[in-house]
Design a protein around this motif. Structure first.
Motif, PDB file in Angstrom:
ATOM      1  N   THR A  63      18.857  -6.862  27.174  1.00 62.60           N
ATOM      2  CA  THR A  63      18.893  -6.373  25.792  1.00 62.60           C
ATOM      3  C   THR A  63      18.113  -5.071  25.759  1.00 62.60           C
ATOM      4  O   THR A  63      17.163  -4.876  26.529  1.00 62.60           O
ATOM      5  N   THR A  77      16.304  -2.255  22.976  1.00 62.14           N
ATOM      6  CA  THR A  77      15.869  -2.018  21.600  1.00 62.14           C
ATOM      7  C   THR A  77      15.498  -0.555  21.436  1.00 62.14           C
ATOM      8  O   THR A  77      14.704  -0.007  22.215  1.00 62.14           O
ATOM      9  N   THR A  95      18.614  -3.720  18.119  1.00 60.52           N
ATOM     10  CA  THR A  95      18.680  -4.401  19.408  1.00 60.52           C
ATOM     11  C   THR A  95      20.114  -4.782  19.713  1.00 60.52           C
ATOM     12  O   THR A  95      20.835  -5.269  18.843  1.00 60.52           O
ATOM     13  N   GLY A 100      22.759  -6.265  23.161  1.00 60.54           N
ATOM     14  CA  GLY A 100      22.804  -6.802  24.506  1.00 60.54           C
ATOM     15  C   GLY A 100      23.834  -6.089  25.354  1.00 60.54           C
ATOM     16  O   GLY A 100      24.738  -5.420  24.839  1.00 60.54           O
ATOM     17  N   SER A 142      29.147  -4.038  26.512  1.00 59.07           N
ATOM     18  CA  SER A 142      28.243  -4.253  25.387  1.00 59.07           C
ATOM     19  C   SER A 142      29.095  -4.383  24.134  1.00 59.07           C
ATOM     20  O   SER A 142      30.290  -4.067  24.167  1.00 59.07           O
ATOM     21  N   LYS A 173      17.223 -10.049  31.098  1.00 60.99           N
ATOM     22  CA  LYS A 173      17.295 -11.494  30.927  1.00 60.99           C
ATOM     23  C   LYS A 173      17.582 -12.197  32.248  1.00 60.99           C
ATOM     24  O   LYS A 173      17.055 -13.264  32.527  1.00 60.99           O
TER      25      LYS A 173
END
Length: 204
Positions: A47, A49, A54, A56, A70, A175
């Motif tokens: 992700t 920001t 934000t 992913g 995305s 992640k």
């Protein structure tokens, strides 16, 4: 803006890692670079920001080639040509990016740029994560600094915080990073059959 940041930030997460491997005091990042380079392919979920927004993204990386997926956007690059599809405009733009443009998003092409333009130093370690800071030598650089956190066990980046020349902060949280098999080149090229009726705009 967030879409552009998704592209640039996704590749910086591995590009910066590879560059920092050249530093004598960055043995952990040297191992990270070797692991990234030796993988047949990598699948990175993250992700990003920026400006309070934000989003992913998923990066698939193989050598000089990549794809990024995305929300509302997909981009493919086969080492020569880049295709970018946008839901918002409903078309695919085709470009042959210059070496400088590729360096902004490609984790291998950017190595030379980072090695000649940035200084690195270890910021510290906590909870099994080591953080390095890259600081631009040129004050006019678009990215003035980047803090890269590396998991000491997996040797993959876990977080990157970029400081832009306008003082904007861009935070990339990784992640997951998975190693995959070697993929055919067609995976990194736009497939018109999957997007019937979509207009292709060749900007080369």
């Amino acid at each position: 803006m967030i879409r552009k940041v998704l592209i640039i930030s996704a590749f910086l997460l591995s590009a910066v890692c590879i560059y920092a491997a050249q530093s004598d005091d960055a043995s952990l990042i040297r191992q990270c670079a070797a692991k990234i380079k030796s993988a047949p392919s990598l699948n990175v979920s993250y992700t990003v920001t920026a400006d309070g927004n934000t989003a992913g993204g998923v990066l698939v990386l193989q050598g000089d080639m990549f794809t990024i997926s995305s929300p509302g956007m997909v981009s493919w690059y086969d080492g020569k040509t880049q295709w970018t599809y946008s839901d918002q405009i409903g078309e695919v733009n085709v470009i042959a990016p210059t070496a400088e443009e590729v360096q902004q998003i490609n984790p291998f092409a950017i190595v030379k740029s980072f090695s000649s333009s940035y200084l690195s130093r270890r910021m510290g370690s906590e909870g099994g994560v080591t953080t390095m800071r890259l600081t631009a030598k040129d004050r006019k650089s678009d990215i003035t600094s980047a803090d890269i956190s590396i998991n000491d066990k997996t040797l993959y980046p876990t977080r990157i915080v970029l400081t832009m020349s306008n003082r904007q902060k861009v935070t990339v949280n990784i992640k997951s990073v998975r190693t995959g098999k070697r993929l055919p080149v067609s995976n990194f090229r736009f497939d018109a059959a999957r997007y019937p009726g979509v207009r292709v705009v060749d900007l080369r």
